[in-house]
Scaffold this motif. Sequence first.
Motif, short mmCIF file in Angstrom:
data_model
loop_
_atom_site.label_atom_id
_atom_site.label_comp_id
_atom_site.label_asym_id
_atom_site.label_seq_id
_atom_site.Cartn_x
_atom_site.Cartn_y
_atom_site.Cartn_z
N UNK A 146 -87.21 59.67 -2.59
CA UNK A 146 -86.98 60.58 -3.74
C UNK A 146 -86.34 59.83 -4.90
N UNK A 147 -85.36 58.98 -4.62
CA UNK A 147 -84.70 58.22 -5.67
C UNK A 147 -85.69 57.30 -6.38
N UNK A 148 -86.54 56.65 -5.60
CA UNK A 148 -87.54 55.77 -6.22
C UNK A 148 -88.49 56.58 -7.10
N UNK B 184 -86.72 57.48 -10.35
CA UNK B 184 -86.59 56.30 -11.19
C UNK B 184 -87.92 55.95 -11.84
N UNK B 185 -89.02 56.04 -11.06
CA UNK B 185 -90.33 55.76 -11.65
C UNK B 185 -90.71 56.77 -12.74
N UNK B 186 -90.39 58.07 -12.53
CA UNK B 186 -90.68 59.09 -13.56
C UNK B 186 -89.89 58.83 -14.84
N UNK B 187 -88.59 58.44 -14.65
CA UNK B 187 -87.78 58.13 -15.84
C UNK B 187 -88.31 56.95 -16.60
N UNK B 188 -88.75 55.91 -15.83
CA UNK B 188 -89.31 54.75 -16.51
C UNK B 188 -90.59 55.13 -17.25
N UNK C 29 -93.29 56.15 -22.37
CA UNK C 29 -94.06 57.04 -23.24
C UNK C 29 -93.36 57.30 -24.57
N UNK C 30 -92.03 57.47 -24.52
CA UNK C 30 -91.31 57.71 -25.78
C UNK C 30 -91.35 56.49 -26.67
N UNK C 31 -91.17 55.30 -26.08
CA UNK C 31 -91.21 54.07 -26.87
C UNK C 31 -92.60 53.86 -27.46
#
Length: 500
Positions: A16-18, A21-25, A30-32
């Motif tokens: 779940x943590x991975x 972290x992947x969704x946040x990355x 996408x924002x950048x």
Amino acid sequence: MRFLMRGLVGLALMAIMVGFAGFGAYRLYGAMTAEETARQRPARERSYTVNVAELAPQSISPITTAYGQIESWRTLQLRASSEGRLVDVASKFRDGAAVAEGELLLRIDPANAEFQFLDAEAALADADAQKAEAEEAIVVAEQELEAAGRQLDLRRQARERQLQLRDKGYSTAVQVETEELAVASLEQALNNRLQSVITARKRIERMDLTVQRAQLALEDAERVLNETTLTAPFYGYLAEVDATLGRRVSPSETLALLIDPSALEVRFSLSTAEFSRLLDDSGKLIKAPVAVTLQLGGRSVEVPGHIDRAAAIVTEGEAGRTLFATLDIEVGTVLRPGDFVKVDVEEPELSQIAVVPAAAVTEDGRILIVSDGDRIDEIRARVLRRMKNEVLLADVPFGTDYVRERLPQLGKGLKVTPRRVDDAGTENSVPVAAQVPQATSRPPGDLIALEPERRAALIEQLNSSNMPENRKARLLALLNEPMVPKDLIDRLEQGRGRKG
């Protein structure tokens, strides 16, 4: 077994943590990427919708508005001609009453005047009698003069015969002297008769003067008798009436004022600049037409007229000139001396001028025009007149579109979307300028349609607020769109609820 379960839970938590972290990355990437794309994409220029109209040449007669007071140039003081008691007062002899020409107003006791009239008649009759007596006396004197002349001729003939007889020796010197003394005596008598005739003629001349004086005295007595009856010399209204039955009046005492309603004029003042516009090329005052308006509550009474003259002097401390205008009064007019009225003076016609709303012009005559490419440019025109909500301009580029409402958001070089309206602004009754930029958009769910009553209430609330003018103009532009942002409506209605 327990160890295995713990290991599986640990693996699940790590997975779940991975995943997070992947969704946040992914979101960060996408924002950048979107920001970089937005930077690379060229920005769209803002464009504002403005109301425009064409600068068209016109010919118009400017109207100068002033305020003045109604006056009457024909006001008569009704005075008592002699001392006496009022024995008759007309029922219409009251303030505000209308009297006709020749109508009886009042009568003073005529006893003294009648006595003076009878005495003057007797004096005239006595003078006529004395004149007739003098005329008869001169007839007798002339007859006596004629008889004395014949006697003198006879005596002279007798003296000539005595002289002839003396030369022949038939008469003595004593007889001759006696005839000469008789002739001299008759000559003296003739002179006396001649003097009597001259005296009689002079007496007739004196009696003519006496008769004339008696006639003048009789006419004066008749005038005094007639003046005991006071009548209206012309049609008018009575004012300041001070007469009651039985009251004693003194000579020249003012009993009332008679005002001619057809002789009304208006007195008003103009500034020096306004007065100069009413002068012709030779410097003479023109007979410019005027319209006088009297406000009577919710009703207005308008009377036409024309300028008649200017005041003879300029009083100390007065700026400008005082003018008088003659009015075309109809019978039964409601105008009265002392009424405060508005005076609209029609000036000479001006040609090749532009008429624009006052909101489009600054004090020094600068206006915004739409140049090529739908961009705003600024020019300076010559201001000729300011009339209520309109301004008359000269030296403007005719055929060019100008911005009808000049607001702080608009400036030189700004790109606009013109929305053409006629001079009366019939297409858009609400001023539109500096609306929402066309490059921005709102989701369809954020826009709603307003009922006319709800829209009018929100506009009234916004106009009565203390909001800065530039922000108020933007919000008004939004409220006048067919679809209005819902959040704006909510904020305005919530503010109204808190205020209540």
